[in-house]
Design a protein around this motif. Sequence first.
Motif, short mmCIF file in Angstrom:
data_model
loop_
_atom_site.label_atom_id
_atom_site.label_comp_id
_atom_site.label_asym_id
_atom_site.label_seq_id
_atom_site.Cartn_x
_atom_site.Cartn_y
_atom_site.Cartn_z
N CYS A 218 0.97 -1.29 0.07
CA CYS A 218 -0.03 0.00 0.01
C CYS A 218 0.66 1.10 0.04
O CYS A 218 0.56 2.16 -0.55
N HIS A 219 1.83 1.27 0.96
CA HIS A 219 2.77 2.62 1.20
C HIS A 219 3.65 2.78 0.03
O HIS A 219 4.51 3.79 0.16
N ILE B 42 1.02 4.24 14.47
CA ILE B 42 0.62 3.02 14.37
C ILE B 42 0.04 2.40 15.88
O ILE B 42 -0.97 1.72 15.87
N TYR C 64 -3.34 3.66 15.90
CA TYR C 64 -4.20 2.97 15.09
C TYR C 64 -4.79 1.74 15.82
O TYR C 64 -5.81 1.17 15.96
N ASN D 37 -8.82 5.25 10.98
CA ASN D 37 -8.75 4.29 9.76
C ASN D 37 -8.78 2.86 9.84
O ASN D 37 -7.99 2.24 10.51
N LEU E 162 0.35 -6.24 15.17
CA LEU E 162 1.62 -5.66 15.27
C LEU E 162 2.19 -5.53 16.69
O LEU E 162 1.32 -4.88 17.48
C1 HEC Z 1 -4.38 -2.20 2.90
C2 HEC Z 1 -3.32 -0.87 2.59
C3 HEC Z 1 -2.28 -0.59 3.84
C4 HEC Z 1 -1.48 -1.32 4.46
C5 HEC Z 1 -1.11 -2.99 3.85
C6 HEC Z 1 -0.78 -0.58 5.37
N1 HEC Z 1 -1.18 0.61 5.20
FE1 HEC Z 1 -0.45 2.18 6.39
N2 HEC Z 1 -1.96 3.57 5.86
C7 HEC Z 1 -2.96 3.04 4.84
C8 HEC Z 1 -3.90 4.02 4.61
C9 HEC Z 1 -4.81 4.24 3.63
C10 HEC Z 1 -3.44 5.14 5.60
C11 HEC Z 1 -4.19 6.62 5.60
C12 HEC Z 1 -5.11 6.47 6.82
C13 HEC Z 1 -5.65 7.47 7.24
O1 HEC Z 1 -5.89 8.62 6.45
O2 HEC Z 1 -6.05 7.85 8.54
C14 HEC Z 1 -2.40 4.79 6.07
C15 HEC Z 1 -1.42 5.39 6.99
C16 HEC Z 1 -0.35 4.93 7.66
C17 HEC Z 1 0.46 5.74 8.81
C18 HEC Z 1 0.08 7.26 8.95
C19 HEC Z 1 1.08 8.23 8.26
C20 HEC Z 1 0.96 9.61 8.64
O3 HEC Z 1 1.84 10.39 8.54
O4 HEC Z 1 -0.32 10.21 9.44
C21 HEC Z 1 1.39 5.23 8.89
C22 HEC Z 1 2.67 5.57 9.79
C23 HEC Z 1 1.35 4.06 8.24
N3 HEC Z 1 0.13 3.95 7.51
C24 HEC Z 1 2.27 2.82 8.52
C25 HEC Z 1 1.77 1.50 8.00
C26 HEC Z 1 2.79 0.36 8.24
C27 HEC Z 1 4.14 0.30 9.11
C28 HEC Z 1 2.30 -0.65 7.48
C29 HEC Z 1 2.81 -2.14 7.70
C30 HEC Z 1 2.75 -2.71 8.99
C31 HEC Z 1 1.14 -0.25 6.91
N4 HEC Z 1 0.99 0.90 7.04
C32 HEC Z 1 0.26 -0.91 6.10
C33 HEC Z 1 -2.91 1.88 4.15
C34 HEC Z 1 -2.22 0.69 4.38
#
Ligand code: HEC
Length: 112
Positions: free
Chosen positions: A48-49, A73, A76, A83, A93
């Motif tokens: 995703c990222h 994290i 969340y 989200n 995690l």
């Molecule tokens: C299925 C897609 C997906 C996966 C897999 C995913 N993310 Fe995300 N992540 C998102 C989305 C969409 C957002 C934005 C959420 C929001 O707007 O609140 C986000 C937001 C974040 C943010 C916040 C960034 C900020 O500056 O606010 C972090 C940090 C993050 N993810 C870390 C991770 C990590 C580490 C992993 C792996 C363990 C991970 N994500 C896996 C979709 C994903």
Amino acid sequence: MRRAKPARRSATRLLALCGGMALGLLSPAAHGADVEYGRYLSTECTTCHGVSKAESTIPDIHGLGESHIAEVIKAYRTKALPNPVMQNVAARLGDEEIAALAAYFATAKRPK
Ligand code: HEC
């Protein structure tokens, strides 16, 4: 545990963990979070990222501050942040994994 992983990866993870513990015993001052472990864990995040397309709403997390990433994290995980996708990811995690991921992404460059 959660899903099958290729054996080589699991072995690497085990080695990393054992190596980390051994290092920890030998040099208590060694950094706590394991960047290599974070890199290993990051594959599930970069689906995703990883590739930030212009139209994507998924934030680029490469190079963010280590403590910011860990805090977000955990937020969340406790559902303090709304989200559902990230709540789901974070729920699986542990603290050590979050620390490793934060250490990795803080130093990582976005893949081109
Ligand atoms: C299925 C897609 C997906 C996966 C897999 C995913 N993310 Fe995300 N992540 C998102 C989305 C969409 C957002 C934005 C959420 C929001 O707007 O609140 C986000 C937001 C974040 C943010 C916040 C960034 C900020 O500056 O606010 C972090 C940090 C993050 N993810 C870390 C991770 C990590 C580490 C992993 C792996 C363990 C991970 N994500 C896996 C979709 C994903």
